[in-house]
Design a protein around this motif. Structure first.
Motif, PDB file in Angstrom:
ATOM      1  N   PRO A   1      -4.499  -8.159  10.140  1.00 13.38           N
ATOM      2  CA  PRO A   1      -4.977  -8.016   8.764  1.00 13.38           C
ATOM      3  C   PRO A   1      -5.753  -6.740   8.490  1.00 13.38           C
ATOM      4  O   PRO A   1      -6.104  -6.475   7.347  1.00 13.38           O
ATOM      5  CB  PRO A   1      -5.892  -9.232   8.596  1.00 13.38           C
ATOM      6  N   SER A   2      -6.048  -5.932   9.520  1.00 13.65           N
ATOM      7  CA  SER A   2      -6.753  -4.672   9.267  1.00 13.65           C
ATOM      8  C   SER A   2      -5.773  -3.664   8.677  1.00 13.65           C
ATOM      9  O   SER A   2      -4.567  -3.725   8.930  1.00 13.65           O
ATOM     10  CB  SER A   2      -7.349  -4.126  10.570  1.00 13.65           C
ATOM     11  N   SER A   3      -6.311  -2.734   7.890  1.00 15.81           N
ATOM     12  CA  SER A   3      -5.463  -1.700   7.313  1.00 15.81           C
ATOM     13  C   SER A   3      -5.259  -0.578   8.325  1.00 15.81           C
ATOM     14  O   SER A   3      -5.846  -0.577   9.405  1.00 15.81           O
ATOM     15  CB  SER A   3      -6.081  -1.157   6.018  1.00 15.81           C
ATOM     16  N   GLU A   4      -4.447   0.393   7.949  1.00 13.92           N
ATOM     17  CA  GLU A   4      -4.067   1.460   8.866  1.00 13.92           C
ATOM     18  C   GLU A   4      -5.113   2.580   8.866  1.00 13.92           C
ATOM     19  O   GLU A   4      -5.769   2.843   7.859  1.00 13.92           O
ATOM     20  CB  GLU A   4      -2.695   2.037   8.470  1.00 13.92           C
ATOM     21  N   THR A   5      -5.252   3.247  10.000  1.00 13.44           N
ATOM     22  CA  THR A   5      -6.148   4.394  10.095  1.00 13.44           C
ATOM     23  C   THR A   5      -5.450   5.623   9.504  1.00 13.44           C
ATOM     24  O   THR A   5      -4.263   5.602   9.192  1.00 13.44           O
ATOM     25  CB  THR A   5      -6.504   4.693  11.560  1.00 13.44           C
ATOM     26  N   ARG A   6      -6.224   6.697   9.373  1.00 18.15           N
ATOM     27  CA  ARG A   6      -5.633   7.945   8.876  1.00 18.15           C
ATOM     28  C   ARG A   6      -4.489   8.407   9.781  1.00 18.15           C
ATOM     29  O   ARG A   6      -3.413   8.787   9.312  1.00 18.15           O
ATOM     30  CB  ARG A   6      -6.699   9.042   8.797  1.00 18.15           C
ATOM     31  N   ALA A   7      -4.756   8.391  11.077  1.00 18.77           N
ATOM     32  CA  ALA A   7      -3.740   8.854  12.024  1.00 18.77           C
ATOM     33  C   ALA A   7      -2.492   7.986  11.962  1.00 18.77           C
ATOM     34  O   ALA A   7      -1.367   8.474  12.053  1.00 18.77           O
ATOM     35  CB  ALA A   7      -4.313   8.867  13.444  1.00 18.77           C
ATOM     36  N   GLU A   8      -2.694   6.678  11.788  1.00 17.89           N
ATOM     37  CA  GLU A   8      -1.547   5.771  11.695  1.00 17.89           C
ATOM     38  C   GLU A   8      -0.744   6.026  10.433  1.00 17.89           C
ATOM     39  O   GLU A   8       0.487   6.006  10.451  1.00 17.89           O
ATOM     40  CB  GLU A   8      -2.027   4.321  11.762  1.00 17.89           C
ATOM     41  N   CYS A   9      -1.427   6.267   9.331  1.00 11.49           N
ATOM     42  CA  CYS A   9      -0.710   6.576   8.091  1.00 11.49           C
ATOM     43  C   CYS A   9       0.107   7.848   8.235  1.00 11.49           C
ATOM     44  O   CYS A   9       1.255   7.925   7.784  1.00 11.49           O
ATOM     45  CB  CYS A   9      -1.680   6.707   6.924  1.00 11.49           C
ATOM     46  N   LEU A  10      -0.469   8.853   8.864  1.00 11.95           N
ATOM     47  CA  LEU A  10       0.265  10.100   9.089  1.00 11.95           C
ATOM     48  C   LEU A  10       1.482   9.859   9.969  1.00 11.95           C
ATOM     49  O   LEU A  10       2.568  10.401   9.734  1.00 11.95           O
ATOM     50  CB  LEU A  10      -0.655  11.149   9.733  1.00 11.95           C
TER      51      LEU A  10
ATOM     52  N   ASP B 142     -16.748   9.388   3.617  1.00 12.42           N
ATOM     53  CA  ASP B 142     -16.709   8.028   4.137  1.00 12.42           C
ATOM     54  C   ASP B 142     -15.576   7.183   3.569  1.00 12.42           C
ATOM     55  O   ASP B 142     -15.493   5.992   3.861  1.00 12.42           O
ATOM     56  CB  ASP B 142     -18.044   7.323   3.858  1.00 12.42           C
ATOM     57  N   ASP B 143     -14.708   7.769   2.745  1.00 15.26           N
ATOM     58  CA  ASP B 143     -13.637   6.990   2.138  1.00 15.26           C
ATOM     59  C   ASP B 143     -12.702   6.402   3.183  1.00 15.26           C
ATOM     60  O   ASP B 143     -12.401   7.022   4.204  1.00 15.26           O
ATOM     61  CB  ASP B 143     -12.799   7.859   1.196  1.00 15.26           C
ATOM     62  N   ASP B 144     -12.252   5.216   2.888  1.00 12.33           N
ATOM     63  CA  ASP B 144     -11.195   4.599   3.682  1.00 12.33           C
ATOM     64  C   ASP B 144      -9.895   5.336   3.419  1.00 12.33           C
ATOM     65  O   ASP B 144      -9.733   5.981   2.390  1.00 12.33           O
ATOM     66  CB  ASP B 144     -11.067   3.119   3.284  1.00 12.33           C
ATOM     67  N   ILE B 145      -8.964   5.258   4.359  1.00 16.32           N
ATOM     68  CA  ILE B 145      -7.682   5.930   4.160  1.00 16.32           C
ATOM     69  C   ILE B 145      -6.990   5.393   2.915  1.00 16.32           C
ATOM     70  O   ILE B 145      -6.318   6.118   2.192  1.00 16.32           O
ATOM     71  CB  ILE B 145      -6.772   5.782   5.400  1.00 16.32           C
TER      72      ILE B 145
ATOM     73  N   THR C 146      -0.672  -1.716  -4.905  1.00 16.15           N
ATOM     74  CA  THR C 146      -2.061  -2.084  -5.214  1.00 16.15           C
ATOM     75  C   THR C 146      -3.080  -1.252  -4.440  1.00 16.15           C
ATOM     76  O   THR C 146      -4.274  -1.349  -4.706  1.00 16.15           O
ATOM     77  CB  THR C 146      -2.311  -3.571  -4.907  1.00 16.15           C
ATOM     78  N   ASN C 147      -2.624  -0.465  -3.481  1.00 13.11           N
ATOM     79  CA  ASN C 147      -3.486   0.454  -2.736  1.00 13.11           C
ATOM     80  C   ASN C 147      -2.751   1.781  -2.610  1.00 13.11           C
ATOM     81  O   ASN C 147      -1.530   1.802  -2.461  1.00 13.11           O
ATOM     82  CB  ASN C 147      -3.797  -0.047  -1.314  1.00 13.11           C
ATOM     83  N   VAL C 148      -3.508   2.878  -2.661  1.00 15.28           N
ATOM     84  CA  VAL C 148      -2.912   4.202  -2.487  1.00 15.28           C
ATOM     85  C   VAL C 148      -3.702   4.969  -1.445  1.00 15.28           C
ATOM     86  O   VAL C 148      -4.931   5.071  -1.536  1.00 15.28           O
ATOM     87  CB  VAL C 148      -2.871   4.989  -3.813  1.00 15.28           C
ATOM     88  N   ALA C 149      -3.016   5.487  -0.455  1.00 11.12           N
ATOM     89  CA  ALA C 149      -3.678   6.207   0.630  1.00 11.12           C
ATOM     90  C   ALA C 149      -4.098   7.601   0.179  1.00 11.12           C
ATOM     91  O   ALA C 149      -3.434   8.252  -0.617  1.00 11.12           O
ATOM     92  CB  ALA C 149      -2.736   6.318   1.828  1.00 11.12           C
ATOM     93  N   ALA C 150      -5.237   8.052   0.705  1.00 11.17           N
ATOM     94  CA  ALA C 150      -5.712   9.400   0.418  1.00 11.17           C
ATOM     95  C   ALA C 150      -4.717  10.424   0.940  1.00 11.17           C
ATOM     96  O   ALA C 150      -4.165  10.275   2.022  1.00 11.17           O
ATOM     97  CB  ALA C 150      -7.081   9.616   1.072  1.00 11.17           C
TER      98      ALA C 150
ATOM     99  N   SER D 153       0.859  -1.181   0.000  1.00 13.27           N
ATOM    100  CA  SER D 153       0.000   0.000   0.000  1.00 13.27           C
ATOM    101  C   SER D 153       0.897   1.232   0.000  1.00 13.27           C
ATOM    102  O   SER D 153       1.805   1.356   0.826  1.00 13.27           O
ATOM    103  CB  SER D 153      -0.896   0.013   1.245  1.00 13.27           C
ATOM    104  N   GLY D 154       0.641   2.147  -0.928  1.00 13.09           N
ATOM    105  CA  GLY D 154       1.438   3.366  -0.996  1.00 13.09           C
ATOM    106  C   GLY D 154       0.890   4.425  -0.067  1.00 13.09           C
ATOM    107  O   GLY D 154      -0.284   4.802  -0.170  1.00 13.09           O
ATOM    108  N   ILE D 155       1.704   4.911   0.844  1.00 13.39           N
ATOM    109  CA  ILE D 155       1.246   5.954   1.759  1.00 13.39           C
ATOM    110  C   ILE D 155       2.002   7.259   1.562  1.00 13.39           C
ATOM    111  O   ILE D 155       1.648   8.275   2.142  1.00 13.39           O
ATOM    112  CB  ILE D 155       1.345   5.512   3.240  1.00 13.39           C
ATOM    113  N   ALA D 156       3.053   7.244   0.744  1.00 11.74           N
ATOM    114  CA  ALA D 156       3.805   8.463   0.466  1.00 11.74           C
ATOM    115  C   ALA D 156       3.213   9.173  -0.737  1.00 11.74           C
ATOM    116  O   ALA D 156       2.650   8.549  -1.642  1.00 11.74           O
ATOM    117  CB  ALA D 156       5.276   8.129   0.210  1.00 11.74           C
ATOM    118  N   ALA D 157       3.337  10.492  -0.752  1.00 14.00           N
ATOM    119  CA  ALA D 157       2.862  11.266  -1.893  1.00 14.00           C
ATOM    120  C   ALA D 157       3.653  10.871  -3.134  1.00 14.00           C
ATOM    121  O   ALA D 157       4.847  10.586  -3.067  1.00 14.00           O
ATOM    122  CB  ALA D 157       3.026  12.756  -1.613  1.00 14.00           C
ATOM    123  N   GLY D 158       2.973  10.847  -4.264  1.00 11.41           N
ATOM    124  CA  GLY D 158       3.651  10.553  -5.518  1.00 11.41           C
ATOM    125  C   GLY D 158       3.552   9.118  -5.971  1.00 11.41           C
ATOM    126  O   GLY D 158       3.861   8.809  -7.121  1.00 11.41           O
TER     127      GLY D 158
END
Length: 349
Positions: free
Chosen positions: A236-245, A318-321, A280-284, A152-157
């Motif tokens: 197996p759960s994905s990361e929250t917004r705060a966790e991604c930050l 309501d979007d997921d991170i 395969t996933n990109v964070a907001a 999952s991509g969490i960095a910009a770009g």
């Protein structure tokens, strides 16, 4: 009189003893969960008995979920060994379409072993169990580990379909005490206190970029490849917004729930390691909407003004991170491109 601490032998869910064998038993302030070294040796002996000397692998390919197709494109004499036939091997509970197995053959003239249907910590297995195949293959003679994994991509770009070459990792479970190397050291494989600097071998990372940049076919595909820092979380759960930050602030660029335990034991055993990740996933990337402002706007009968959103920003409140997702298998031809890249890399080894 001080009570005597005893280490009992317990059975794992697969029936494999998980306490140290008598040669490695020691007193400890907490129970030691490990696999007897004799079980590793038995598994390696069984694998060698199924292969000729000329087909013993020098490279292991750890195939990530949805990326096992390369095992179907091996050349030369093909040998498959189901995990159920190998002492100590665990069977993944998340593999539905194929059974866990080792597949032996050749790619670009190099003898390889494909690890198909690997186990994960989030399935309930121990760190020792999920890293068991890597240590066994090291005993068989493998000297290079090549990992493919969806990330999952969490960095910009970063965008869907990008390929990342992992240059380093941040392992939250390891920092919290979940390390597959805990317990009696397997001295035949490596030292008690291994350094994790250059765990992802620089020469192999350079080789990957050379193979990518020099190949006209891949260059015409116009997809991007870049180095990235991988963050390991158990899932197996994905990361929250705060966790991604928080992970971004730590320097993580992609995140996943596999790979690092296997890399730890491979590096401990002296293997060279290359890890290729498919995004395969990109964070907001946009700001989180304000529930209070939305409520006030609703009361006033007006629409909440939203900040200008980037291409990776969320589409709704309501979007997921992980706002944009794609199937590894259905997203594009990236798995095939990744397989081509692996072949080019092995040609240059």
């Amino acid at each position: 009189m001080e009570p005597t601490l005893k280490i009992s032998v317990k059975a794992s869910p697969l029936g494999t003893p998980i306490s140290s064998d008598s040669a490695n038993a020691c007193l400890s302030p907490r129970p030691i969960e490990t696999i007897p070294h004799s079980v590793y040796e038995s598994a390696a002996k069984h694998i060698r008995s199924q292969l000729s000397n000329s087909s013993l692998p020098s490279v292991a390919l750890l195939c990530g979920k949805g990326l096992q197709g390369i095992s179907e494109k091996l050349e030369g004499k093909i040998t498959e060994i189901p995990y159920a036939e190998i002492p100590g091997f665990a069977l993944s509970t998340s593999v539905k379409t194929s059974t866990g197995r080792l597949v032996f053959g050749e790619i670009s003239g190099t003898s390889v072993a494909c690890i198909v249907g690997r186990c994960h910590f989030y399935e309930g297995y121990s760190m020792k169990q999920i890293t068991f195949p890597i240590r066994v293959l090291a005993l068989v003679g493998v000297r290079t580990l090549l990992v493919t994994t969806p990330v999952s991509g969490i960095a910009a770009g970063l965008d869907l379909g990008d390929i990342v070459v992992v240059k380093d990792h941040i392992s939250l479970p390891t920092l919290a005490g979940l390390n597959p190397l805990i317990g009696p050291n397997f001295e035949k494989l490596g030292p008690r206190m291994p350094s994790m600097y250059n765990a992802y071998t620089f020469s192999l990372r350079k080789l990957a970029f050379l193979a990518f940049l020099e190949d006209e076919v891949l260059q015409k595909k116009q997809f991007r490849m870049r180095e990235a820092v991988y963050c390991y979380t158990t899932g197996p759960s994905s990361e929250t917004r705060a966790e991604c930050l928080a992970l971004r602030a730590l320097g993580a660029e992609v995140v996943g729930s596999s790979t690092v335990p296997e890399v730890l034991v491979a590096h401990h055993a002296g293997l060279s390691v290359l890890c290729l990740g498919l995004v395969t996933n990109v964070a907001a990337q946009g700001a989180e909407p304000s529930a209070e402002e939305a409520a006030r706007a609703a009361m006033a009968g007006t629409k909440l003004a939203t900040p200008k959103q980037s291409a990776l920003a969320m589409a709704s409140e309501d979007d997921d991170i992980l706002a944009r997702k794609a199937s590894v298998k259905k997203g594009s031809q990236r798995p095939s491109d990744l397989h081509r890249l692996i072949g080019l890399i092995l040609e240059r080894l």
